[in-house]
Scaffold this motif. Structure first.
Motif, PDB file in Angstrom:
ATOM      1  N   ALA A  19      39.232  23.638  42.412  1.00  0.00           N
ATOM      2  CA  ALA A  19      38.196  23.180  43.337  1.00  0.00           C
ATOM      3  C   ALA A  19      38.234  23.966  44.647  1.00  0.00           C
ATOM      4  O   ALA A  19      37.188  24.311  45.210  1.00  0.00           O
ATOM      5  CB  ALA A  19      38.352  21.690  43.604  1.00  0.00           C
ATOM      6  N   ALA A  20      39.455  24.252  45.141  1.00  0.00           N
ATOM      7  CA  ALA A  20      39.578  25.004  46.393  1.00  0.00           C
ATOM      8  C   ALA A  20      39.062  26.428  46.222  1.00  0.00           C
ATOM      9  O   ALA A  20      38.347  26.952  47.086  1.00  0.00           O
ATOM     10  CB  ALA A  20      41.032  25.008  46.855  1.00  0.00           C
ATOM     11  N   ALA A  21      39.400  27.053  45.091  1.00  0.00           N
ATOM     12  CA  ALA A  21      38.961  28.429  44.855  1.00  0.00           C
ATOM     13  C   ALA A  21      37.449  28.512  44.692  1.00  0.00           C
ATOM     14  O   ALA A  21      36.806  29.464  45.168  1.00  0.00           O
ATOM     15  CB  ALA A  21      39.657  28.985  43.622  1.00  0.00           C
ATOM     16  N   GLU A  22      36.865  27.531  44.045  1.00  0.00           N
ATOM     17  CA  GLU A  22      35.419  27.521  43.795  1.00  0.00           C
ATOM     18  C   GLU A  22      34.644  26.801  44.896  1.00  0.00           C
ATOM     19  O   GLU A  22      33.407  26.759  44.840  1.00  0.00           O
ATOM     20  CB  GLU A  22      35.139  26.831  42.443  1.00  0.00           C
ATOM     21  N   GLU A  23      35.375  26.221  45.864  1.00  0.00           N
ATOM     22  CA  GLU A  23      34.766  25.424  46.934  1.00  0.00           C
ATOM     23  C   GLU A  23      33.858  24.337  46.368  1.00  0.00           C
ATOM     24  O   GLU A  23      32.737  24.126  46.807  1.00  0.00           O
ATOM     25  CB  GLU A  23      34.012  26.327  47.920  1.00  0.00           C
ATOM     26  N   GLN A  24      34.415  23.619  45.384  1.00  0.00           N
ATOM     27  CA  GLN A  24      33.713  22.529  44.719  1.00  0.00           C
ATOM     28  C   GLN A  24      34.289  21.195  45.195  1.00  0.00           C
ATOM     29  O   GLN A  24      35.476  20.926  44.987  1.00  0.00           O
ATOM     30  CB  GLN A  24      33.846  22.639  43.200  1.00  0.00           C
ATOM     31  N   PRO A  25      33.514  20.353  45.841  1.00  0.00           N
ATOM     32  CA  PRO A  25      34.025  19.064  46.315  1.00  0.00           C
ATOM     33  C   PRO A  25      34.485  18.173  45.163  1.00  0.00           C
ATOM     34  O   PRO A  25      33.918  18.203  44.067  1.00  0.00           O
ATOM     35  CB  PRO A  25      32.823  18.450  47.039  1.00  0.00           C
ATOM     36  N   LEU A  26      35.493  17.356  45.450  1.00  0.00           N
ATOM     37  CA  LEU A  26      36.060  16.442  44.459  1.00  0.00           C
ATOM     38  C   LEU A  26      36.053  15.013  44.996  1.00  0.00           C
ATOM     39  O   LEU A  26      36.421  14.778  46.154  1.00  0.00           O
ATOM     40  CB  LEU A  26      37.508  16.819  44.144  1.00  0.00           C
ATOM     41  N   GLU A  27      35.674  14.073  44.151  1.00  0.00           N
ATOM     42  CA  GLU A  27      35.937  12.669  44.453  1.00  0.00           C
ATOM     43  C   GLU A  27      37.310  12.336  43.896  1.00  0.00           C
ATOM     44  O   GLU A  27      37.602  12.629  42.732  1.00  0.00           O
ATOM     45  CB  GLU A  27      34.888  11.758  43.811  1.00  0.00           C
ATOM     46  N   ILE A  28      38.150  11.718  44.713  1.00  0.00           N
ATOM     47  CA  ILE A  28      39.490  11.307  44.278  1.00  0.00           C
ATOM     48  C   ILE A  28      39.453   9.806  44.032  1.00  0.00           C
ATOM     49  O   ILE A  28      39.135   9.022  44.935  1.00  0.00           O
ATOM     50  CB  ILE A  28      40.552  11.641  45.341  1.00  0.00           C
ATOM     51  N   LYS A  44      30.075  16.480  42.700  1.00  0.00           N
ATOM     52  CA  LYS A  44      29.695  16.609  41.292  1.00  0.00           C
ATOM     53  C   LYS A  44      30.911  16.512  40.374  1.00  0.00           C
ATOM     54  O   LYS A  44      30.759  16.458  39.157  1.00  0.00           O
ATOM     55  CB  LYS A  44      28.986  17.942  41.063  1.00  0.00           C
ATOM     56  N   HIS A  45      32.082  16.542  40.960  1.00  0.00           N
ATOM     57  CA  HIS A  45      33.319  16.534  40.181  1.00  0.00           C
ATOM     58  C   HIS A  45      34.270  15.471  40.723  1.00  0.00           C
ATOM     59  O   HIS A  45      34.174  15.085  41.896  1.00  0.00           O
ATOM     60  CB  HIS A  45      33.990  17.911  40.229  1.00  0.00           C
ATOM     61  N   GLY A 144      45.094  23.331  47.993  1.00  0.00           N
ATOM     62  CA  GLY A 144      45.652  23.613  46.678  1.00  0.00           C
ATOM     63  C   GLY A 144      47.135  23.902  46.739  1.00  0.00           C
ATOM     64  O   GLY A 144      47.667  24.660  45.921  1.00  0.00           O
ATOM     65  N   GLU A 145      47.821  23.278  47.710  1.00  0.00           N
ATOM     66  CA  GLU A 145      49.256  23.482  47.892  1.00  0.00           C
ATOM     67  C   GLU A 145      49.990  22.159  47.691  1.00  0.00           C
ATOM     68  O   GLU A 145      49.614  21.142  48.287  1.00  0.00           O
ATOM     69  CB  GLU A 145      49.548  24.031  49.292  1.00  0.00           C
ATOM     70  N   ALA A 146      51.034  22.184  46.865  1.00  0.00           N
ATOM     71  CA  ALA A 146      51.856  20.992  46.663  1.00  0.00           C
ATOM     72  C   ALA A 146      52.844  20.858  47.817  1.00  0.00           C
ATOM     73  O   ALA A 146      53.380  21.846  48.313  1.00  0.00           O
ATOM     74  CB  ALA A 146      52.599  21.081  45.342  1.00  0.00           C
ATOM     75  N   PRO A 392      40.895  22.331  54.811  1.00  0.00           N
ATOM     76  CA  PRO A 392      39.974  23.124  55.645  1.00  0.00           C
ATOM     77  C   PRO A 392      38.609  23.350  55.017  1.00  0.00           C
ATOM     78  O   PRO A 392      37.627  23.531  55.743  1.00  0.00           O
ATOM     79  CB  PRO A 392      40.733  24.447  55.834  1.00  0.00           C
ATOM     80  N   ARG A 393      38.523  23.344  53.697  1.00  0.00           N
ATOM     81  CA  ARG A 393      37.235  23.558  53.032  1.00  0.00           C
ATOM     82  C   ARG A 393      36.460  22.259  52.828  1.00  0.00           C
ATOM     83  O   ARG A 393      35.328  22.271  52.348  1.00  0.00           O
ATOM     84  CB  ARG A 393      37.437  24.263  51.690  1.00  0.00           C
ATOM     85  N   GLY A 394      37.074  21.136  53.171  1.00  0.00           N
ATOM     86  CA  GLY A 394      36.394  19.850  53.044  1.00  0.00           C
ATOM     87  C   GLY A 394      36.038  19.478  51.621  1.00  0.00           C
ATOM     88  O   GLY A 394      34.968  18.928  51.363  1.00  0.00           O
ATOM     89  N   ILE A 395      36.982  19.715  50.685  1.00  0.00           N
ATOM     90  CA  ILE A 395      36.668  19.449  49.275  1.00  0.00           C
ATOM     91  C   ILE A 395      37.105  18.063  48.813  1.00  0.00           C
ATOM     92  O   ILE A 395      36.706  17.637  47.718  1.00  0.00           O
ATOM     93  CB  ILE A 395      37.299  20.528  48.349  1.00  0.00           C
TER      94      ILE A 395
END
Length: 404
Positions: A19-28, A44-45, A144-146, A392-395
């Motif tokens: 998601a971070a690489a594609e800048e695709q927002p995620l609902e958690i 959408k994801h 995308g960092e643990a 920072p990308r607001g995903i």
């Protein structure tokens, strides 16, 4: 729409990295019991954590429990009860209020959701909320960092505890995969002392007197007329009920109940352990307003001496159902179709420091107004910096807590 259903922390990391690489927002999301709180998802994801389950460590003698984020709270509470222990912050279950279902229907929230929402219950006055009991987390940031924070020991004090930053963040900073909480012994018994037919102002004064006494009251709530009939199967009747909970070892409870009876001139009723526990579950889970509708429900926190004044001011202009927890400092309001956000927040501001959250409303209403208390000044700047550092990308859950 793509829904990721990880069963390991590594799979969570993979999903967020994509998601971070594609800048695709995620609902958690966990089990969805609190999905109706906040602005509707703008994604959408989704990452569904309901398969990331299991208690990974339980050391009763050390008062420590670790679990994966998707583990149902009901499962954890049953495990602890078997050893005479509990999560002392008494996490509420939003399912009855938001979904009309209870944990017995399989709709229990998750331990990860308890931290994300910083859950608490009637004991918050004495025990605090989830953030006060979290010892450590493993999580994946929006970068995308643990990372991990805290540890498995109560005395871990290795600098600023990032695990507490996750409390009340509603999944907007990181995806928590594993959590460690401290647990405490459960009270052997409890009794609720009830004062009847007090108006709101007198009830708040009575609760303050009880909390200021040496009776060690663990919870104090006031249910106004008719509201009282909507808890514990209606066993309280419809008259106003001011409730004071005393718990601990049997002889101590009996002594402190007698102390409260003396304080109020003997004009009290007592409610035994079984009924008392059912009663406080109803208060905790907002049973009076768990009516299966989406009529607006507000959760308002302010000084205990000011809550009844807010309700009185609102009742001059609106039809309002209300009851009080936390000695009067937590006000639950149910309105009709219009949440009256501007009016509610203006009155809260007029009573000093406080905040109002629109806990329940239809999706169009939640999309149109600020659901969480707007943050300004230094607090708003701090929140923005935290968001920038973690995501920072607001995903992660974009727009849930504020417009983006």
């Amino acid at each position: 729409m793509t829904t990721f259903t990880p069963t390991t922390a590594a799979e969570v990391l993979d999903a967020v990295r994509w998601a971070a690489a594609e800048e695709q927002p995620l609902e958690i999301v966990g089990r969805g019991t609190k999905r109706g709180i906040g602005r509707p998802a703008q994604t959408k994801h989704a990452v569904d954590l309901s398969g990331l389950t299991g208690v990974t460590l339980y050391e009763p003698e050390e008062l420590v429990l670790s679990a994966r984020a998707g583990t149902p709270l009901a499962e954890i509470e049953a495990l602890l009860a078997g050893r005479g222990q509990e999560l002392a912050f008494e996490p509420m279950d939003y399912a009855p209020l938001l979904t009309g279902k209870t944990s017995s229907d399989g709709k229990s929230g998750t331990v990860g959701g308890a931290l994300a929402a910083n859950l608490s219950g009637p004991r918050r006055l004495k025990a605090g909320a989830a953030r006060d009991h979290i010892l450590g987390v493993h999580a994946v940031s929006g970068r995308g960092e643990a990372f991990k924070a805290g540890g498995r020991v109560v005395k871990n004090v290795t600098g600023y505890d990032l695990s507490k930053a996750m409390a009340g963040s509603w999944g907007t900073l990181a995806v928590v995969t594993d959590l460690t909480f401290k647990v405490l012994p459960r009270a052997e018994t409890e009794t609720t002392v009830a004062l009847r037919r007090l108006d709101d102002e007198k009830a708040v004064a009575a609760m303050a007197a009880a909390m200021g006494s040496s009776a060690e009251v663990s919870a104090a709530a006031h249910l106004p007329e008719l509201v009282a009939a909507r808890v514990a199967g209606g066993t309280l009747g419809s008259d106003p009920a001011t409730l004071l909970r005393v718990d601990g070892f049997g002889p101590s409870v009996a002594y402190r109940v007698a102390m409260l009876s003396d304080l109020f001139g003997g004009h009290v009723e007592t409610i035994d352990t079984e009924r008392s526990r059912a009663l406080w579950v109803g208060v905790r889970d907002v049973a009076p307003f768990a009516d299966g509708t989406d009529r607006p429900v507000w959760r308002i926190s302010l000084a205990p001496s000011e809550g009844w004044k807010l309700v009185a001011a609102l009742r001059m202009q609106l039809a309002v159902d209300a009851f009080y927890d936390w000695q009067g400092g937590l006000v639950w309001l149910r309105l009709e179709d219009d949440p009256e956000a501007e009016l509610v927040r203006r009155l809260v501001r007029g009573l000093g420091s406080g905040h109002a959250t629109l806990v329940r409303a239809s999706a169009p209403v939640r999309a149109a107004i600020p659901v969480f208390e707007p943050q300004h000044g230094a607090l708003g700047a701090l929140s923005a910096r935290l968001k920038s550092e973690f995501d920072p990308r607001g995903i992660l859950n974009p727009g849930r807590m504020a417009t983006v």
